[in-house]
Scaffold this motif. Sequence first.
Motif, PDB file in Angstrom:
ATOM      1  N   GLN A  48      -3.723   7.871   2.666  1.00 38.99           N
ATOM      2  CA  GLN A  48      -3.352   9.299   2.477  1.00 38.99           C
ATOM      3  C   GLN A  48      -2.376   9.562   1.402  1.00 38.99           C
ATOM      4  O   GLN A  48      -1.555   8.797   1.099  1.00 38.99           O
ATOM      5  CB  GLN A  48      -2.631   9.552   4.072  1.00 38.99           C
ATOM      6  CG  GLN A  48      -2.194  10.789   4.388  1.00 38.99           C
ATOM      7  CD  GLN A  48      -1.661  10.937   5.655  1.00 38.99           C
ATOM      8  OE1 GLN A  48      -1.813  10.331   6.459  1.00 38.99           O
ATOM      9  NE2 GLN A  48      -0.704  11.881   5.569  1.00 38.99           N
ATOM     10  N   PRO A  55       0.129  -2.599   6.132  1.00 37.81           N
ATOM     11  CA  PRO A  55       0.244  -1.239   6.130  1.00 37.81           C
ATOM     12  C   PRO A  55       1.620  -0.629   5.755  1.00 37.81           C
ATOM     13  O   PRO A  55       2.683  -1.345   6.150  1.00 37.81           O
ATOM     14  CB  PRO A  55      -0.274  -0.831   7.535  1.00 37.81           C
ATOM     15  CG  PRO A  55      -0.485  -1.909   8.319  1.00 37.81           C
ATOM     16  CD  PRO A  55      -0.103  -3.244   7.587  1.00 37.81           C
ATOM     17  N   SER A  56       1.335   0.510   5.251  1.00 36.21           N
ATOM     18  CA  SER A  56       2.836   1.146   4.683  1.00 36.21           C
ATOM     19  C   SER A  56       2.537   2.770   4.750  1.00 36.21           C
ATOM     20  O   SER A  56       1.604   3.103   4.529  1.00 36.21           O
ATOM     21  CB  SER A  56       3.266   0.643   3.549  1.00 36.21           C
ATOM     22  OG  SER A  56       2.355   1.010   2.507  1.00 36.21           O
ATOM     23  N   PHE A  57       3.883   3.417   4.808  1.00 36.74           N
ATOM     24  CA  PHE A  57       3.852   4.730   4.644  1.00 36.74           C
ATOM     25  C   PHE A  57       5.138   5.002   4.146  1.00 36.74           C
ATOM     26  O   PHE A  57       6.312   4.839   4.928  1.00 36.74           O
ATOM     27  CB  PHE A  57       3.798   5.458   6.348  1.00 36.74           C
ATOM     28  CG  PHE A  57       3.592   6.790   5.967  1.00 36.74           C
ATOM     29  CD1 PHE A  57       2.537   7.492   5.519  1.00 36.74           C
ATOM     30  CD2 PHE A  57       4.910   7.743   6.502  1.00 36.74           C
ATOM     31  CE1 PHE A  57       2.580   8.922   5.570  1.00 36.74           C
ATOM     32  CE2 PHE A  57       4.698   9.211   6.619  1.00 36.74           C
ATOM     33  CZ  PHE A  57       3.415   9.644   5.969  1.00 36.74           C
ATOM     34  N   ASN A  58       5.181   5.168   2.743  1.00 32.38           N
ATOM     35  CA  ASN A  58       6.421   5.320   1.923  1.00 32.38           C
ATOM     36  C   ASN A  58       6.713   6.681   1.320  1.00 32.38           C
ATOM     37  O   ASN A  58       5.656   7.214   0.881  1.00 32.38           O
ATOM     38  CB  ASN A  58       6.459   4.192   0.959  1.00 32.38           C
ATOM     39  CG  ASN A  58       6.671   2.622   1.702  1.00 32.38           C
ATOM     40  OD1 ASN A  58       7.458   2.576   2.312  1.00 32.38           O
ATOM     41  ND2 ASN A  58       5.509   2.126   1.542  1.00 32.38           N
ATOM     42  N   LYS A 114       0.537   6.699   2.337  1.00 31.40           N
ATOM     43  CA  LYS A 114       0.145   5.836   3.265  1.00 31.40           C
ATOM     44  C   LYS A 114      -0.926   5.092   2.757  1.00 31.40           C
ATOM     45  O   LYS A 114      -1.892   5.509   2.071  1.00 31.40           O
ATOM     46  CB  LYS A 114      -0.594   6.544   4.491  1.00 31.40           C
ATOM     47  CG  LYS A 114      -0.893   5.776   5.719  1.00 31.40           C
ATOM     48  CD  LYS A 114      -1.518   6.378   6.865  1.00 31.40           C
ATOM     49  CE  LYS A 114      -1.819   5.515   8.002  1.00 31.40           C
ATOM     50  NZ  LYS A 114      -2.519   6.368   9.191  1.00 31.40           N
ATOM     51  N   LYS A 115      -0.738   3.570   2.753  1.00 30.03           N
ATOM     52  CA  LYS A 115      -1.649   2.873   2.227  1.00 30.03           C
ATOM     53  C   LYS A 115      -1.761   1.491   2.898  1.00 30.03           C
ATOM     54  O   LYS A 115      -0.911   1.376   3.961  1.00 30.03           O
ATOM     55  CB  LYS A 115      -1.165   2.480   0.863  1.00 30.03           C
ATOM     56  CG  LYS A 115       0.354   1.614   0.589  1.00 30.03           C
ATOM     57  CD  LYS A 115       0.617   1.844  -0.629  1.00 30.03           C
ATOM     58  CE  LYS A 115       0.085   0.759  -1.500  1.00 30.03           C
ATOM     59  NZ  LYS A 115       0.527   0.573  -2.813  1.00 30.03           N
ATOM     60  N   CYS A 154      -5.615   3.197  -0.985  1.00 30.81           N
ATOM     61  CA  CYS A 154      -5.048   4.530  -0.573  1.00 30.81           C
ATOM     62  C   CYS A 154      -5.288   4.937   0.515  1.00 30.81           C
ATOM     63  O   CYS A 154      -6.680   5.212   0.593  1.00 30.81           O
ATOM     64  CB  CYS A 154      -4.990   5.568  -1.915  1.00 30.81           C
ATOM     65  SG  CYS A 154      -4.134   6.943  -1.444  1.00 30.81           S
ATOM     66  N   SER A 159      -2.123   1.686  11.447  1.00 33.04           N
ATOM     67  CA  SER A 159      -1.100   2.789  11.997  1.00 33.04           C
ATOM     68  C   SER A 159       0.417   2.336  12.199  1.00 33.04           C
ATOM     69  O   SER A 159       1.327   3.143  12.307  1.00 33.04           O
ATOM     70  CB  SER A 159      -1.594   3.535  13.275  1.00 33.04           C
ATOM     71  OG  SER A 159      -1.385   2.732  14.336  1.00 33.04           O
ATOM     72  N   PRO A 181       3.177   0.946  10.099  1.00 29.16           N
ATOM     73  CA  PRO A 181       3.618   0.579   9.078  1.00 29.16           C
ATOM     74  C   PRO A 181       4.776  -0.507   8.944  1.00 29.16           C
ATOM     75  O   PRO A 181       5.628  -0.700   9.922  1.00 29.16           O
ATOM     76  CB  PRO A 181       4.542   1.681   8.230  1.00 29.16           C
ATOM     77  CG  PRO A 181       3.825   2.845   9.261  1.00 29.16           C
ATOM     78  CD  PRO A 181       3.532   2.378  10.636  1.00 29.16           C
TER      79      PRO A 181
END
Length: 149
Positions: A76, A49-52, A139-140, A74, A32, A34
Amino acid sequence: MIVAPLSEFGTYLNLHPLFERVEQALITLDFSKPGEKIYIDGENLIAIPSFNKARSAGEAPLESHDKYIDIQICLQGEETMGWRERQTCSAIKEPYNSDNDITFYSDHPTCFITLKPNQFAIFFPSDCHAPLIGEGFIKKVVFKVKLAM
C-alpha cells in the motif's frame, strides 16, 4: 537487483530454492501485524510486515546484507528506494552488525526506483538499497531469504 510486478514473481522461482515458499506465503499468510516476524522456515525464511511513515531520500541511508536476500513487496502506498552497487560504496556509516545482518553507508544512491502496490524488488548482497523513501505511509512486507541453507 530485480524490480517487477508481483504477478511475475513466478518467473524468478529458480533463483533460490526458498523463492517458491515466498510465493506460497504471499497467498496464505496474513501480513496485517506490522513488526511481527513470521518465521516460515526457521531462520532460513522470514517475513516482516511493516507500516511506516515514509522519509526523505536524505533520511534513508544505504544498507546492505551479507547473509540474506531481501524481497521487498509494496502492499500500500508508493515506496521509492535508492540503489547503488555495493562494491562502489566506501563510506561506512555503521559497520556490519551480524545480529541484524546489516551495514549502513554514507554513500549516496546512484539511481532510484519507485514501487507501487503489488510490485516488488529483490536485493542481493551485491546491492545496497535505501528503503522507505516517499510521502505518507507505506505498507510492505520484506522477506529475508537466507543465502546458504
